[in-house]
Design a protein around this motif. Structure first.
Motif, PDB file in Angstrom:
ATOM      1  N   ASP A 252       0.864  -1.183   0.000  1.00  0.00           N
ATOM      2  CA  ASP A 252       0.000   0.000   0.000  1.00  0.00           C
ATOM      3  C   ASP A 252       0.898   1.230   0.000  1.00  0.00           C
ATOM      4  OD1 ASP A 252      -1.729   2.089   0.479  1.00  0.00           O
ATOM      5  OD2 ASP A 252      -2.440   1.352   2.422  1.00  0.00           O
ATOM      6  N   GLY A 253       1.129   1.784  -1.185  1.00  0.00           N
ATOM      7  CA  GLY A 253       2.077   2.882  -1.300  1.00  0.00           C
ATOM      8  C   GLY A 253       1.685   4.103  -0.503  1.00  0.00           C
ATOM      9  N   VAL A 254       0.438   4.511  -0.555  1.00  0.00           N
ATOM     10  CA  VAL A 254       0.006   5.692   0.181  1.00  0.00           C
ATOM     11  C   VAL A 254       0.057   5.430   1.680  1.00  0.00           C
ATOM     12  CG1 VAL A 254      -1.904   7.279   0.598  1.00  0.00           C
ATOM     13  CG2 VAL A 254      -1.402   6.515  -1.729  1.00  0.00           C
ATOM     14  N   GLY A 255      -0.407   4.262   2.086  1.00  0.00           N
ATOM     15  CA  GLY A 255      -0.419   3.935   3.503  1.00  0.00           C
ATOM     16  C   GLY A 255       0.959   3.804   4.114  1.00  0.00           C
ATOM     17  N   TYR A 256       1.976   3.564   3.285  1.00  0.00           N
ATOM     18  CA  TYR A 256       3.338   3.352   3.768  1.00  0.00           C
ATOM     19  C   TYR A 256       3.828   4.561   4.565  1.00  0.00           C
ATOM     20  CZ  TYR A 256       8.372   2.194   3.251  1.00  0.00           C
ATOM     21  OH  TYR A 256       9.697   1.913   3.456  1.00  0.00           O
ATOM     22  N   ALA A 257       3.858   5.742   3.956  1.00  0.00           N
ATOM     23  CA  ALA A 257       4.325   6.930   4.674  1.00  0.00           C
ATOM     24  C   ALA A 257       3.349   7.368   5.751  1.00  0.00           C
ATOM     25  CB  ALA A 257       4.558   8.085   3.704  1.00  0.00           C
ATOM     26  N   ASN A 258       2.085   6.974   5.625  1.00  0.00           N
ATOM     27  CA  ASN A 258       1.086   7.364   6.608  1.00  0.00           C
ATOM     28  C   ASN A 258       1.121   6.496   7.854  1.00  0.00           C
ATOM     29  OD1 ASN A 258       0.280   9.395   4.919  1.00  0.00           O
ATOM     30  ND2 ASN A 258      -1.483   8.297   4.094  1.00  0.00           N
ATOM     31  N   SER A 259       2.017   5.514   7.882  1.00  0.00           N
ATOM     32  CA  SER A 259       2.189   4.654   9.057  1.00  0.00           C
ATOM     33  C   SER A 259       3.188   5.283  10.019  1.00  0.00           C
ATOM     34  CB  SER A 259       2.697   3.277   8.619  1.00  0.00           C
ATOM     35  OG  SER A 259       3.285   2.584   9.691  1.00  0.00           O
ATOM     36  N   ARG A 260       2.789   5.485  11.253  1.00  0.00           N
ATOM     37  CA  ARG A 260       3.711   6.032  12.248  1.00  0.00           C
ATOM     38  C   ARG A 260       4.904   5.092  12.442  1.00  0.00           C
ATOM     39  NH1 ARG A 260       7.028   9.532  14.246  1.00  0.00           N
ATOM     40  NH2 ARG A 260       7.758   8.906  16.294  1.00  0.00           N
ATOM     41  N   THR A 261       4.698   3.792  12.331  1.00  0.00           N
ATOM     42  CA  THR A 261       5.804   2.846  12.467  1.00  0.00           C
ATOM     43  C   THR A 261       6.853   3.095  11.394  1.00  0.00           C
ATOM     44  OG1 THR A 261       4.363   1.170  13.428  1.00  0.00           O
ATOM     45  CG2 THR A 261       6.431   0.409  12.495  1.00  0.00           C
ATOM     46  N   VAL A 262       6.416   3.285  10.158  1.00  0.00           N
ATOM     47  CA  VAL A 262       7.354   3.568   9.068  1.00  0.00           C
ATOM     48  C   VAL A 262       8.067   4.891   9.315  1.00  0.00           C
ATOM     49  CG1 VAL A 262       7.501   4.156   6.604  1.00  0.00           C
ATOM     50  CG2 VAL A 262       6.183   2.164   7.348  1.00  0.00           C
TER      51      VAL A 262
END
Length: 385
Positions: free
Chosen positions: A242-252
């Motif tokens: 999930d490309g959009v969700g990747y940066a939107n993850s606090r863990t990432v």
């Protein structure tokens, strides 16, 4: 074109850049917003932002721009004599020798020639957020082509692979070395590991909104699940990447996996490249002329096994003059998935960073508006020289 939605400043001589950026904000990047920062011989000469979603202090997911930070740290270690480009990866990391990868050198890895572009069966979201987990999976992974016989974009794994070499060689992570040697000394607003107290400045990545014509192109050209493109971008996994969700993850954002987890502003990334392009804050360039020449020299060119497109790589950095003719062969940098682009061109003393919040259509190598912004920047800088 009115620039009512554009904020910030430009130095005299760069007014044409503001005008071009105003066009971008009014069209390609208004919904979501964009930033543009340019340094020339160490001076911030362009500092602009506009659109509906960001200001000059907003922090954005800049995705593969982190590959440029990783490449900078690797180059510093080569310059220091800590890393040897022509030494086998497996000499630091013995487990990596499995499946015929024992002769692959660090130089070949940095040039995207390893063939280890992903994992059979895919990587889980937890693994994609953890460079050590990626490295552990890929140590025993078969390459998808014979190493060093071709090149292909290692989209989600190059940082973990190079990062493991750095860790084995130094006992330190790339993230730690970047913080100590680059980010903190130069007060960069670009982070490989976003501190929690800066979270309020983060603006979530937004998905692409294709036009009907763009959507038709996407529908006509589906990505085969067994293709190298699917494997490199982990689209063969369950769930797929999930490309959009990747940066939107606090863990990432907290862990900053090196292939795409960096967070920052255009000012921050332009300032990083300014420290490569020439003197900054009275300090000599981070990379000496010999190191710069080696990392900028094209090591891989032609058709990319993953993307199917023609491109060119130096060592960790993209050889951007093949994409942007206004740049010199000395230019080094890296794009980011939403369409961001950033580089240093030591021959002209330019450092550039364009960021955008919403994903652009086909923006991975740099959104189309960079094709207009970069020549405008180069021309303005030349007129002042």
């Amino acid at each position: 074109m009115s620039d009512v939605h554009v904020h910030g400043t430009v130095e005299p001589g760069f007014e044409s850049v503001r005008e071009e950026f105003a066009t971008v904000v009014a069209n390609e990047a208004r919904d979501g917003g964009a930033q543009l920062a340019v340094h020339h011989h160490g001076r911030l000469v362009v500092d602009l932002w506009g659109g509906d979603g960001v200001d000059g202090d907003s922090l954005l997911g800049l995705y593969s721009s982190s590959k440029g930070a990783m490449a900078l740290v690797a180059a510093l270690l080569v310059q220091d004599g800590v890393l040897d480009l022509d030494r086998e990866v497996a000499s630091w990391w013995p487990e990596f020798a499995a499946e015929g990868k024992g002769e692959l050198t660090l130089r070949q890895l940095l040039a995207h020639r390893s063939g280890v572009i992903g994992a059979d069966g895919g990587l889980s979201p937890d693994e994609l957020a953890d460079d050590r987990a990626i490295a552990a999976r890929l140590a025993g992974q078969r390459p998808f082509w014979e190493p060093n016989t071709a090149h292909g974009y290692h989209a989600l794994v190059i940082g973990a692979l190079v990062g493991e070499v750095v860790l084995r060689a130094t006992g330190r992570t790339v993230q730690e070395l970047f913080e100590e040697r680059v980010r903190a000394p130069y007060a960069l607003d670009y982070y490989l590991g976003l501190p929690e107290d800066l979270e309020p400045r983060f603006r979530t990545a937004l998905p692409m909104l294709p036009t009907p014509a763009e959507q038709a192109l996407l529908d006509e050209n589906p990505i085969a699940p067994d293709s190298l493109l699917a494997i490199a971008f982990n689209l063969h996994a369950d769930p797929p990447f999930d490309g959009v969700g990747y940066a939107n993850s606090r863990t990432v954002r907290a862990r900053a996996p090196l292939s795409g987890g960096g967070i920052g502003s255009a000012r921050g990334l332009s300032r990083m490249y300014a420290a490569i392009a020439g003197e900054l804050d009275g300090r000599a360039p981070l990379l000496n002329p010999d190191t710069l020449a080696e990392v900028a020299r094209i090591h891989s060119s032609g058709q990319d096994m993953v993307t199917g497109e023609k491109n060119a790589f130096g060592l960790g950095f993209v050889a951007l003059s093949t994409r942007y003719p206004a740049l010199t062969p000395a230019a080094v940098g890296h794009s980011g998935a939403p369409g961001s682009q950033a580089f240093a061109d030591p021959a002209t003393g330019l450092a550039y960073s364009y960021t955008r919040r919403r994903f652009a259509f086909a923006g991975g190598p740099g959104a189309a508006e960079n094709d207009r912004l970069i020549p405008a920047v180069v021309a303005a800088a030349a007129s002042r020289s």
